[in-house]
Design a protein around this motif. Structure first.
Motif, PDB file in Angstrom:
ATOM      1  N   PRO A  98       0.855  -1.193   0.000  1.00  0.00           N
ATOM      2  CA  PRO A  98       0.000   0.000   0.000  1.00  0.00           C
ATOM      3  C   PRO A  98       0.892   1.244   0.000  1.00  0.00           C
ATOM      4  CG  PRO A  98      -0.601  -1.501   1.781  1.00  0.00           C
ATOM      5  CD  PRO A  98       0.657  -2.029   1.180  1.00  0.00           C
ATOM      6  N   HIS A  99       0.327   2.366  -0.424  1.00  0.00           N
ATOM      7  CA  HIS A  99       1.119   3.588  -0.500  1.00  0.00           C
ATOM      8  C   HIS A  99       1.768   3.899   0.838  1.00  0.00           C
ATOM      9  CE1 HIS A  99       2.497   7.551  -1.391  1.00  0.00           C
ATOM     10  NE2 HIS A  99       1.923   7.964  -0.280  1.00  0.00           N
ATOM     11  N   HIS A 100       3.017   4.316   0.785  1.00  0.00           N
ATOM     12  CA  HIS A 100       3.746   4.736   1.976  1.00  0.00           C
ATOM     13  C   HIS A 100       4.825   5.733   1.557  1.00  0.00           C
ATOM     14  CE1 HIS A 100       6.021   1.309   0.353  1.00  0.00           C
ATOM     15  NE2 HIS A 100       7.084   1.933   0.809  1.00  0.00           N
ATOM     16  N   ASP A 101       5.350   6.438   2.528  1.00  0.00           N
ATOM     17  CA  ASP A 101       6.411   7.395   2.286  1.00  0.00           C
ATOM     18  C   ASP A 101       7.667   6.931   3.015  1.00  0.00           C
ATOM     19  OD1 ASP A 101       4.876   9.343   0.707  1.00  0.00           O
ATOM     20  OD2 ASP A 101       3.722   9.602   2.541  1.00  0.00           O
ATOM     21  N   HIS A 102       8.755   7.660   2.838  1.00  0.00           N
ATOM     22  CA  HIS A 102      10.040   7.226   3.380  1.00  0.00           C
ATOM     23  C   HIS A 102      10.754   8.339   4.135  1.00  0.00           C
ATOM     24  CE1 HIS A 102       9.408   4.554  -0.158  1.00  0.00           C
ATOM     25  NE2 HIS A 102       9.813   3.647   0.700  1.00  0.00           N
ATOM     26  N   MET A 103      11.394   7.952   5.248  1.00  0.00           N
ATOM     27  CA  MET A 103      12.371   8.793   5.932  1.00  0.00           C
ATOM     28  C   MET A 103      13.718   8.111   5.716  1.00  0.00           C
ATOM     29  SD  MET A 103      10.506   9.958   9.477  1.00  0.00           S
ATOM     30  CE  MET A 103       9.942   8.327   9.959  1.00  0.00           C
ATOM     31  N   ILE A 104      14.705   8.898   5.292  1.00  0.00           N
ATOM     32  CA  ILE A 104      15.999   8.336   4.913  1.00  0.00           C
ATOM     33  C   ILE A 104      17.093   8.985   5.748  1.00  0.00           C
ATOM     34  CG2 ILE A 104      17.616   8.002   3.001  1.00  0.00           C
ATOM     35  CD1 ILE A 104      15.046   8.427   1.163  1.00  0.00           C
ATOM     36  N   CYS A 105      17.883   8.150   6.427  1.00  0.00           N
ATOM     37  CA  CYS A 105      18.976   8.648   7.249  1.00  0.00           C
ATOM     38  C   CYS A 105      20.146   9.060   6.353  1.00  0.00           C
ATOM     39  CB  CYS A 105      19.430   7.598   8.258  1.00  0.00           C
ATOM     40  SG  CYS A 105      20.781   8.181   9.326  1.00  0.00           S
ATOM     41  N   LYS A 106      20.609  10.295   6.535  1.00  0.00           N
ATOM     42  CA  LYS A 106      21.716  10.806   5.731  1.00  0.00           C
ATOM     43  C   LYS A 106      23.067  10.253   6.185  1.00  0.00           C
ATOM     44  CE  LYS A 106      21.574  15.025   4.282  1.00  0.00           C
ATOM     45  NZ  LYS A 106      21.489  16.500   4.233  1.00  0.00           N
ATOM     46  N   ASN A 107      23.116   9.645   7.384  1.00  0.00           N
ATOM     47  CA  ASN A 107      24.373   9.053   7.860  1.00  0.00           C
ATOM     48  C   ASN A 107      24.539   7.619   7.384  1.00  0.00           C
ATOM     49  OD1 ASN A 107      25.191  11.325   9.196  1.00  0.00           O
ATOM     50  ND2 ASN A 107      24.777  10.557  11.246  1.00  0.00           N
ATOM     51  N   CYS A 108      23.560   6.765   7.717  1.00  0.00           N
ATOM     52  CA  CYS A 108      23.713   5.329   7.457  1.00  0.00           C
ATOM     53  C   CYS A 108      22.893   4.822   6.273  1.00  0.00           C
ATOM     54  CB  CYS A 108      23.367   4.529   8.709  1.00  0.00           C
ATOM     55  SG  CYS A 108      21.606   4.580   9.158  1.00  0.00           S
ATOM     56  N   GLY A 109      21.974   5.638   5.747  1.00  0.00           N
ATOM     57  CA  GLY A 109      21.161   5.222   4.606  1.00  0.00           C
ATOM     58  C   GLY A 109      19.934   4.411   4.976  1.00  0.00           C
ATOM     59  N   LYS A 110      19.694   4.229   6.262  1.00  0.00           N
ATOM     60  CA  LYS A 110      18.518   3.478   6.702  1.00  0.00           C
ATOM     61  C   LYS A 110      17.248   4.126   6.147  1.00  0.00           C
ATOM     62  CE  LYS A 110      16.117   2.023  10.907  1.00  0.00           C
ATOM     63  NZ  LYS A 110      16.196   1.985  12.373  1.00  0.00           N
ATOM     64  N   ILE A 111      16.297   3.284   5.729  1.00  0.00           N
ATOM     65  CA  ILE A 111      15.027   3.767   5.206  1.00  0.00           C
ATOM     66  C   ILE A 111      13.918   3.325   6.145  1.00  0.00           C
ATOM     67  CG2 ILE A 111      13.397   3.655   3.278  1.00  0.00           C
ATOM     68  CD1 ILE A 111      15.851   3.012   1.487  1.00  0.00           C
ATOM     69  N   ILE A 112      13.148   4.285   6.603  1.00  0.00           N
ATOM     70  CA  ILE A 112      12.012   4.011   7.485  1.00  0.00           C
ATOM     71  C   ILE A 112      10.746   4.335   6.705  1.00  0.00           C
ATOM     72  CG2 ILE A 112      10.860   4.629   9.647  1.00  0.00           C
ATOM     73  CD1 ILE A 112      13.729   5.646  10.560  1.00  0.00           C
TER      74      ILE A 112
END
Length: 156
Positions: A98-112
């Motif tokens: 289903p549709h979702h958005d992303h938060m991306i860590c600029k240090n480690c690249g983790k995607i939430i």
């Protein structure tokens, strides 16, 4: 052709159809790639997907070029989505969620991944205010994840 929470067999048939339309062959390598994406919630770089496939199927003869070409084909067909990391490349996921958005860590690249009904509602309101027909969107928020925030800061 957007993929929306469909069973793997239906997804595979759609993939085979796309291959036929493009004059491309259906191969075991391409199927394993699709199945790996289907069975995972990971956001893969082409290289990490290649390594995952080699781990799952060590005897499979697959090249990194096949991974890149197949991901491009799947993205063109809207069966996968990607997040661009500029010169660091892209990360891919199957577009069956289903549709979702992303938060991306600029240090480690983790995607939430996250969903927020207020944000979705506000986008519709803003589009309406500007008489803009909204057909889709991609939201990426950049910052520092909780794990990186806990790491001691080093001074240079």
């Amino acid at each position: 052709m957007l993929v929306e929470n469909i069973e793997y067999d239906v997804l595979l048939e759609s993939f085979k159809k796309i291959l036929r339309q493009g004059g491309l062959k259906y191969t075991k390598q391409r199927e394993i790639l699709l199945k790996t994406l289907y069975n995972s919630d990971t956001h893969y770089t082409p290289e990490s997907l290649y390594m995952e496939i080699k781990q799952i199927e060590p005897n499979l003869n697959i090249g990194i070029a096949t991974v890149y070409r197949t991901l491009n084909l799947l993205e063109d067909a809207q069966m996968v989505t990607s997040i661009s990391f500029g010169s660091a490349g892209k990360k891919y996921e199957l577009a069956n969620k289903p549709h979702h958005d992303h938060m991306i860590c600029k240090n480690c690249g983790k995607i939430i991944e996250f969903e927020n009904s207020i944000i979705e509602e506000q986008q519709s309101i803003i589009a309406q205010q500007y008489n803009f027909k909204l057909t889709g969107h991609l939201m990426q928020l950049y910052g520092i994840c909780s794990e990186c925030n806990l790491k001691p800061k080093t001074r240079i």
